[in-house]
Design a protein around this motif. Structure first.
Motif: not given
Length: 130
Positions: A64-72
């Motif tokens: 989920r953190d990797e997904m947030q990093a992608l969105v960021d």
């Protein structure tokens, strides 16, 4: 070790995606040429977030953190953002409806998604990073 390589390639993809975003800033909600790949990548991250947890990886919120990093890194707005998030959720909830415990099929799915995610991130980086 393979998972570490996946994360390193993912990091390169995020950097690449961050470098591409400013060129597309004038069309905030317009689809970028790589949006299909990013959506698939987001779906893979959602799948891994669910599957790795039920298979005992004890990674917490890593995917989920990797997904947030992608969105960021990509900083999508409006419909682009909604599509990325929907893709992540589709991956997560699709497997949640199918698997309650880790099975050989779930383990195989993890291996396949790690390989596909690595390929997508390598391809995106090679194609769009400066």
């Amino acid at each position: 070790m393979r998972q570490t390589a996946f994360v390193l390639v993912l990091a390169a993809c995020l950097v690449g995606a961050g470098l591409v975003s400013p060129r597309l800033a004038q069309a905030q909600d317009a689809a970028a040429p790589f949006d299909g790949d990013l959506q698939r990548f987001a779906e893979i991250l959602g799948s891994l977030h669910y599957l790795r947890e039920i298979c005992g990886a004890n990674e917490g919120q890593k995917w989920r953190d990797e997904m947030q990093a992608l969105v960021d890194a990509e900083t999508p707005s409006g419909e682009r953002r909604a599509r990325l998030i929907a893709s992540f959720n589709r991956g997560y909830y699709g497997f949640q409806q199918t698997y309650r415990t880790c099975t050989p099929a779930a383990t195989l799915a993890i291996k396949r998604y790690l390989a596909e995610g690595s390929k997508i991130s390598r391809d995106l980086t090679a194609r769009y990073a400066n």
